[in-house]
Scaffold this motif. Structure first.
Motif, PDB file in Angstrom:
ATOM      1  N   GLY A  16       0.843  -1.194   0.000  1.00  0.00           N
ATOM      2  CA  GLY A  16       0.000   0.000   0.000  1.00  0.00           C
ATOM      3  C   GLY A  16       0.866   1.227   0.000  1.00  0.00           C
ATOM      4  O   GLY A  16       1.787   1.344   0.804  1.00  0.00           O
ATOM      5  N   PRO A  17       0.637   2.178  -0.905  1.00  0.00           N
ATOM      6  CA  PRO A  17       1.492   3.356  -0.991  1.00  0.00           C
ATOM      7  C   PRO A  17       1.365   4.235   0.237  1.00  0.00           C
ATOM      8  O   PRO A  17       0.262   4.417   0.764  1.00  0.00           O
ATOM      9  CB  PRO A  17       0.972   4.084  -2.238  1.00  0.00           C
ATOM     10  N   PRO A  18       2.486   4.767   0.750  1.00  0.00           N
ATOM     11  CA  PRO A  18       2.404   5.726   1.842  1.00  0.00           C
ATOM     12  C   PRO A  18       1.547   6.921   1.441  1.00  0.00           C
ATOM     13  O   PRO A  18       1.344   7.198   0.267  1.00  0.00           O
ATOM     14  CB  PRO A  18       3.873   6.129   2.060  1.00  0.00           C
ATOM     15  N   PRO A  87       2.838  -9.049   1.337  1.00  0.00           N
ATOM     16  CA  PRO A  87       2.570  -7.727   1.912  1.00  0.00           C
ATOM     17  C   PRO A  87       1.480  -7.777   2.971  1.00  0.00           C
ATOM     18  O   PRO A  87       0.448  -8.438   2.768  1.00  0.00           O
ATOM     19  CB  PRO A  87       2.131  -6.896   0.707  1.00  0.00           C
ATOM     20  N   PRO A  88       1.680  -7.108   4.092  1.00  0.00           N
ATOM     21  CA  PRO A  88       0.645  -7.051   5.125  1.00  0.00           C
ATOM     22  C   PRO A  88      -0.470  -6.102   4.722  1.00  0.00           C
ATOM     23  O   PRO A  88      -0.319  -5.322   3.770  1.00  0.00           O
ATOM     24  CB  PRO A  88       1.402  -6.524   6.345  1.00  0.00           C
ATOM     25  N   PRO A  89      -1.595  -6.121   5.426  1.00  0.00           N
ATOM     26  CA  PRO A  89      -2.676  -5.161   5.139  1.00  0.00           C
ATOM     27  C   PRO A  89      -2.188  -3.724   5.293  1.00  0.00           C
ATOM     28  O   PRO A  89      -1.263  -3.438   6.056  1.00  0.00           O
ATOM     29  CB  PRO A  89      -3.735  -5.506   6.196  1.00  0.00           C
ATOM     30  N   ASP A  90      -2.815  -2.816   4.559  1.00  0.00           N
ATOM     31  CA  ASP A  90      -2.419  -1.408   4.609  1.00  0.00           C
ATOM     32  C   ASP A  90      -2.391  -0.870   6.038  1.00  0.00           C
ATOM     33  O   ASP A  90      -1.514  -0.079   6.410  1.00  0.00           O
ATOM     34  CB  ASP A  90      -3.382  -0.552   3.775  1.00  0.00           C
ATOM     35  N   ALA A  91      -3.375  -1.291   6.844  1.00  0.00           N
ATOM     36  CA  ALA A  91      -3.477  -0.788   8.213  1.00  0.00           C
ATOM     37  C   ALA A  91      -2.290  -1.206   9.066  1.00  0.00           C
ATOM     38  O   ALA A  91      -1.984  -0.568  10.075  1.00  0.00           O
ATOM     39  CB  ALA A  91      -4.777  -1.282   8.855  1.00  0.00           C
ATOM     40  N   VAL A  92      -1.629  -2.268   8.667  1.00  0.00           N
ATOM     41  CA  VAL A  92      -0.438  -2.744   9.382  1.00  0.00           C
ATOM     42  C   VAL A  92       0.827  -2.170   8.753  1.00  0.00           C
ATOM     43  O   VAL A  92       1.759  -1.750   9.449  1.00  0.00           O
ATOM     44  CB  VAL A  92      -0.386  -4.288   9.381  1.00  0.00           C
ATOM     45  N   ALA A  93       0.857  -2.138   7.423  1.00  0.00           N
ATOM     46  CA  ALA A  93       2.074  -1.745   6.712  1.00  0.00           C
ATOM     47  C   ALA A  93       2.457  -0.296   6.971  1.00  0.00           C
ATOM     48  O   ALA A  93       3.625   0.005   7.235  1.00  0.00           O
ATOM     49  CB  ALA A  93       1.884  -1.969   5.212  1.00  0.00           C
ATOM     50  N   THR A 183      10.017 -11.300   5.480  1.00  0.00           N
ATOM     51  CA  THR A 183       8.856 -10.599   6.017  1.00  0.00           C
ATOM     52  C   THR A 183       8.943  -9.114   5.651  1.00  0.00           C
ATOM     53  O   THR A 183      10.000  -8.603   5.272  1.00  0.00           O
ATOM     54  CB  THR A 183       8.773 -10.727   7.542  1.00  0.00           C
ATOM     55  N   PHE A 184       7.829  -8.420   5.800  1.00  0.00           N
ATOM     56  CA  PHE A 184       7.786  -6.988   5.526  1.00  0.00           C
ATOM     57  C   PHE A 184       8.759  -6.242   6.438  1.00  0.00           C
ATOM     58  O   PHE A 184       9.546  -5.395   5.989  1.00  0.00           O
ATOM     59  CB  PHE A 184       6.357  -6.488   5.725  1.00  0.00           C
ATOM     60  N   ASP A 185       8.724  -6.540   7.726  1.00  0.00           N
ATOM     61  CA  ASP A 185       9.630  -5.873   8.667  1.00  0.00           C
ATOM     62  C   ASP A 185      11.091  -6.166   8.327  1.00  0.00           C
ATOM     63  O   ASP A 185      11.960  -5.296   8.471  1.00  0.00           O
ATOM     64  CB  ASP A 185       9.338  -6.323  10.098  1.00  0.00           C
ATOM     65  N   GLU A 186      11.350  -7.391   7.885  1.00  0.00           N
ATOM     66  CA  GLU A 186      12.719  -7.751   7.525  1.00  0.00           C
ATOM     67  C   GLU A 186      13.191  -6.926   6.330  1.00  0.00           C
ATOM     68  O   GLU A 186      14.321  -6.415   6.324  1.00  0.00           O
ATOM     69  CB  GLU A 186      12.780  -9.243   7.197  1.00  0.00           C
ATOM     70  N   GLN A 187      12.339  -6.763   5.327  1.00  0.00           N
ATOM     71  CA  GLN A 187      12.730  -5.969   4.171  1.00  0.00           C
ATOM     72  C   GLN A 187      12.952  -4.507   4.547  1.00  0.00           C
ATOM     73  O   GLN A 187      13.908  -3.877   4.095  1.00  0.00           O
ATOM     74  CB  GLN A 187      11.680  -6.085   3.066  1.00  0.00           C
TER      75      GLN A 187
END
Length: 303
Positions: A16-18, A87-93, A183-187
């Motif tokens: 999800g784009p910032p 990718p995690p949900p936008d609310a998490v990402a 994972t997203f956090d890892e990236q």
């Protein structure tokens, strides 16, 4: 431009784009007539396991017909889809990205920049419709991310039409399991833990190359569409290797780990469609090279 970094950051946009990017994105336009594209595809196999290895571009324009022919056949034959990360949900990402990128103590971002870069940075932010003060408490890689992706969005490139989104939708429709090797956090951590001089260097490189974003990215997509990994690798990875510390973290080390993952996965019967950024499948540090060091061969699929 550090094109590999640009495309790697683009991978994060899958979640999800910032907000700063979303606010500057153009309205959707009708898709043009489809143009045939035949990206490179490899296969690694033993007696009871087949792993297809496909190089992706994370953001694309509408109208490229690549999910057909050999790529679609390999995908349909596979039991599961494996990506760099799911990718995690936008609310998490969004909150996760802001938390990792934030720097609430210490000097403000503008105070870390040399005078010449500060002036260029302020102009680039203003030109792209982002308040200069928006990222004063962020690490330098974050505005590098923003200023990399906003021009691509304005040019019509989007994660919605990128290879991963297309593959995920197809996997969901076919009830295929989807997993990631990272994972997203890892990236996010790969970029956030880069030394600050490297982060500032990326920010400078991004700003200096803004006038060339279209020509560079268009060229990359042309090589990808033609199934020419050697030419693609030169566009994406050549500059990255000029900074060995960054290249080791973002390219070589990850490719080696993914080769280990493939080696281990071959112990489990089944068919896997593995899709990772195309820059990882080209050049002397490619996943295929690391597989060769493990006495495994990735064979190019002709189609």
């Amino acid at each position: 431009m550090k094109t590999f970094l640009l495309t790697a950051f683009a991978a994060l946009a899958l979640a999800g784009p910032p907000a700063a990017i979303a606010q500057t994105a153009p309205a959707p336009t009708p898709a043009p007539a489809a143009v045939d594209a035949d990206p490179a595809l490899w296969v690694v196999k033993d007696d009871d396991t087949t792993i297809y290895l496909f190089g992706t571009v994370h953001v694309l324009k509408p109208g490229l017909s690549w999910f057909d022919e050999g790529v679609k056949k390999a995908f349909d034959a596979s039991d599961q889809l494996v990506l760099e990360m799911v990718p995690p949900p936008d609310a998490v990402a969004g909150p996760a990205m802001m938390k990792i990128a934030s720097n609430p103590t210490g000097p403000a971002l503008s105070d870390k920049l040399p005078a010449d870069l500060k002036a260029k940075y302020e102009k680039a932010m203003t030109d792209n419709g982002v308040p200069v003060a928006a990222f004063e408490r962020m690490d330098p890689w974050f505005p590098g991310l923003m200023l990399s992706l906003i021009p691509l969005q304005k040019l019509g490139y989007s994660p919605d039409t990128g290879a991963e989104r297309v593959l995920m939708k197809a996997a969901e429709a076919a009830n295929k399991p989807i997993s990631g090797v990272e994972t997203f956090d890892e990236q996010l951590g790969f970029f956030d833990t880069l030394p600050e001089p490297a982060q500032i260097g990326f920010l400078r490189s991004t700003i200096d190359s803004l006038p060339r974003v279209q020509s560079v990215f268009d060229s990359m997509v042309v090589h990808w569409s033609a199934g020419d990994p050697d030419a693609l690798g030169k566009v994406m990875n050549e500059e990255l290797r000029e900074t060995p510390e960054v290249g080791k973290v973002l390219l070589s080390d990850r490719n080696a780990r993914w080769a280990d993952w493939i080696d281990t996965r071959l112990d489990t019967p089944g068919k896997v469609f593995m899709a990772v950024g195309a820059g990882h499948l080209a050049g002397p540090d490619s996943v295929q090279v690391w597989l060769g060091k493990r006495d495994l061969k990735a064979t190019r699929v002709a189609y």
